[in-house]
Motif scaffolding. Sequence first.
Motif, short mmCIF file in Angstrom:
data_model
loop_
_atom_site.label_atom_id
_atom_site.label_comp_id
_atom_site.label_asym_id
_atom_site.label_seq_id
_atom_site.Cartn_x
_atom_site.Cartn_y
_atom_site.Cartn_z
N UNK A 232 34.15 34.04 46.16
CA UNK A 232 35.46 34.33 45.58
C UNK A 232 35.29 34.91 44.17
N UNK A 233 34.32 34.39 43.41
CA UNK A 233 34.19 34.87 42.02
C UNK A 233 33.75 36.34 42.00
N UNK A 234 32.87 36.73 42.94
CA UNK A 234 32.48 38.14 42.99
C UNK A 234 33.65 39.02 43.43
N UNK A 235 34.41 38.54 44.38
CA UNK A 235 35.58 39.32 44.81
C UNK A 235 36.57 39.47 43.65
N UNK A 236 36.81 38.39 42.93
CA UNK A 236 37.74 38.44 41.79
C UNK A 236 37.24 39.41 40.71
N UNK A 237 35.92 39.38 40.43
CA UNK A 237 35.37 40.24 39.40
C UNK A 237 35.47 41.72 39.80
N UNK A 238 35.15 42.00 41.07
CA UNK A 238 35.23 43.39 41.55
C UNK A 238 36.67 43.89 41.46
N UNK A 239 37.60 43.02 41.83
CA UNK A 239 39.01 43.41 41.77
C UNK A 239 39.44 43.66 40.33
N UNK A 240 39.05 42.78 39.43
CA UNK A 240 39.47 42.92 38.04
C UNK A 240 38.97 44.24 37.46
N UNK A 241 37.72 44.62 37.79
CA UNK A 241 37.17 45.87 37.26
C UNK A 241 37.94 47.08 37.81
N UNK A 242 38.21 47.06 39.10
CA UNK A 242 38.93 48.19 39.70
C UNK A 242 40.35 48.26 39.16
N UNK A 243 40.98 47.11 38.99
CA UNK A 243 42.34 47.10 38.48
C UNK A 243 42.40 47.67 37.06
N UNK A 244 41.43 47.28 36.24
CA UNK A 244 41.40 47.78 34.86
C UNK A 244 41.26 49.30 34.85
N UNK A 245 40.36 49.82 35.71
CA UNK A 245 40.16 51.27 35.77
C UNK A 245 41.43 51.98 36.22
N UNK A 246 42.10 51.42 37.22
CA UNK A 246 43.32 52.06 37.73
C UNK A 246 44.43 52.02 36.68
N UNK A 247 44.56 50.89 36.01
CA UNK A 247 45.61 50.79 34.99
C UNK A 247 45.34 51.76 33.84
N UNK A 248 44.08 51.92 33.50
CA UNK A 248 43.72 52.86 32.44
C UNK A 248 44.11 54.28 32.85
N UNK A 249 43.85 54.62 34.09
CA UNK A 249 44.16 55.96 34.58
C UNK A 249 45.67 56.20 34.66
N UNK A 250 46.43 55.20 35.08
CA UNK A 250 47.85 55.40 35.39
C UNK A 250 48.78 55.07 34.23
N UNK A 251 48.30 54.31 33.27
CA UNK A 251 49.10 54.02 32.09
C UNK A 251 50.44 53.39 32.41
N UNK A 252 51.49 53.88 31.76
CA UNK A 252 52.81 53.26 31.88
C UNK A 252 53.46 53.45 33.24
N UNK A 253 52.89 54.34 34.06
CA UNK A 253 53.46 54.50 35.40
C UNK A 253 53.37 53.19 36.18
N UNK A 254 52.41 52.34 35.84
CA UNK A 254 52.33 51.02 36.48
C UNK A 254 53.36 50.12 35.79
#
Lengths: 420, 420
Positions: A232-254
């Motif tokens: 679970x911890x690896x899944x959570x970490x992988x998700x957190x990294x991908x989420x951060x990258x996506x939020x950075x790319x999309x900005x306020x649209x999220x």
Amino acid sequence: MRVELLCTGDELVTGLTTDTNSPYLEARLFELGLKVQRVVLVGDVREDITLALREAAARSDVVIVSGGLGPTADDFTAECAAAAAGVPLVEDVGTLQFLRERAVKRGRELTPNVARMALVPEGSEVVPNPVGAAPLFILRLGGCRLFFLPGVPREYRALVDGEVLPRVRAELEKRPGRTYRAFRLLRTVGIPESVLDARVAPLAAAHSRVVFGFRTHAPENQLKLMAEAPSQSEADAALAAAEAAARHELGRAVYGADADTYPVVLGRLLTEARATLALAESCTGGLIAAQLTGVSGASNFLLGGAVVYTEQMKTAWAGVPADLLERHGAVSRPVAVAMAEGIRAACKTTYGLSVTGFAGPTGGTPEDPVGTVYCALAGEGMSTRCERFSIPGDRDLVRLFAASNALELLRERLLTVSAP
Amino acid sequence: MRVELLCTGDELVTGLTTDTNSPYLEARLFELGLKVQRVVLVGDVREDITLALREAAARSDVVIVSGGLGPTADDFTAECAAAAAGVPLVEDVGTLQFLRERAVKRGRELTPNVARMALVPEGSEVVPNPVGAAPLFILRLGGCRLFFLPGVPREYRALVDGEVLPRVRAELEKRPGRTYRAFRLLRTVGIPESVLDARVAPLAAAHSRVVFGFRTHAPENQLKLMAEAPSQSEADAALAAAEAAARHELGRAVYGADADTYPVVLGRLLTEARATLALAESCTGGLIAAQLTGVSGASNFLLGGAVVYTEQMKTAWAGVPADLLERHGAVSRPVAVAMAEGIRAACKTTYGLSVTGFAGPTGGTPEDPVGTVYCALAGEGMSTRCERFSIPGDRDLVRLFAASNALELLRERLLTVSAP
């Protein structure tokens, strides 16, 4: 663990109703690390339901069945379950008592057809329904556990969340060698699906444990991130990294994530800013007000909303000068501005938001055809902002996007004033 | 003729995508007199697809399969079809040629993964895809005919309409003793599902060719009538007789049929009466206005709608005297009456309709707990009518039923004045 879903109802095999229960449960199970093996839909035919129950039980560890538990003549799933298990139906005393009290509370008699909902296959575990009448019952068939739920989406979801998933999770935790999953839904407005895809897809290569998916639910587009890992911890970490990258790319649209809804997020922003709002709606006809007031606590910020379809009411409630309407027409930039400023003054609010446009299918002018919408935001310490939009699609879509475009003016403003 | 649908794809069993292809095809088949026996969704797992194909073929005369025909690694339905039939995959020369030309037209090479789409089970009939790449192929397995279609909705629908349905219809016409069907959905408001059932179920005995079904879609309850007979004229006659009996039993509770919607029917009644309407909404917060304005032409009768959450706006827009609010509270019979009369005067309309109540989850008083709603109708030539309702359920349900209860006051009035 092998899981199957079985949904019953003529409406599901004749094109009358789209099965939305299964995708809901599938997504919840997937979050637990379970991929549903098979979904089966059958009509209201006794032999078909009984056969499908036997087959699913033979293939699976868990089968979640929905539909056919109500009081009407075409509700006979409990009968079929009893037939599949080779046991009789018996009356559950607790359910009967509950149904009787429920009828009394509503000033009715307990009719025989309602009382039928207390009949369950012998040996079932019976769990009360917190938001409806028919109970959940759980039955063992060989090595398989079958859960029987009503098909009404509100009741189905309440029982899935409150009763089914906790039991499945407990069962799962007893088993070795499972896959762990983590899941995030990022909710965006203002970006078309193809643009969302083009901007986010390049991120996938750097996040091999995460699957990127997209879903359109007008006026939103949603980005689904699903991480899989051996812990679970690896899944959570992988998700957190991908989420951060996506939020950075999309900005306020999220605008939010997971169970956030647009009105809830807007209400939170307004409340945090201690701001109040008034609405003057023409082509959206109350849609914005209805969305915002769907959330408890809206009375704290939404002081008034005016549905002003006619010129007279635009003047009476939103203070739009009659000569402005005559000179520019109701669907115009000056009128949108006057509506926003006028409604703000009438309700004495921090912000005034207006929409005027041609929702179609009739109306429009050569310069401003159907789909043209003007939205304006007036507010304390700002000059009134007005935007013109050309929205493709039918009346429903034009209204949905008009509402969301107008609210985006407000969200941007609230994010700007709250930015440090 | 026994027909099953089989849809493949991980997105269908993980909640990522709702299957909209099946309802589309189900409705088309139902029009031909065929009720789909079963719909099966399976993920992208070779053994699961192969097994599901074998099972469906053993049970059915026709199986319509979709998904897994594309160029990517998780597309292997053709492989599974070959395995289920015990034949090899062979290259279809026509398809390969078509794929090559298609690639050239797009300025691309024919890649091996695209070329895979030309592989079909030996003995298949291959039909070109008019709007995409992967062809339709048709395979016999014992007595069953299986149609394999791409899952992309646009391609699926084109092939269903252009190729699958004509073949199914031709097959159907060869068979003796086919069944003809006719269908009616009666839409009711104001009757709980169990009461609807209790009143209508006794009719079933006299209409043996008609199946009576029920569906809840808050705030509506719907009665489905499905007639089956050896000829279309007999099915139509059986349906007409059952519909007449149901309408006689349910009277005005039936507001419409089939694709009618409540706002459309109300709009029609208002227009026929040459009546206009103004709304003063408190707890429904614009929901009634949004429902009515969802229909084109609402500007002909809905002159104004006021969302009056605060006491000030109840006074300003709906003319409710401040002392009335102070004496009785905003959720009260006198305030509902004043709102209806005041909004009618403000907008100069035939009717004024008001709603005030506690939608929850917070609010309410011991005498008027959450769920209490007052609706009032003021109008020309009538004394203002006000009703109190106790609506069970969450905020969404209270608002939905509050809106529908208010509109029912109006519908009853319009039916009464228009009655001959």
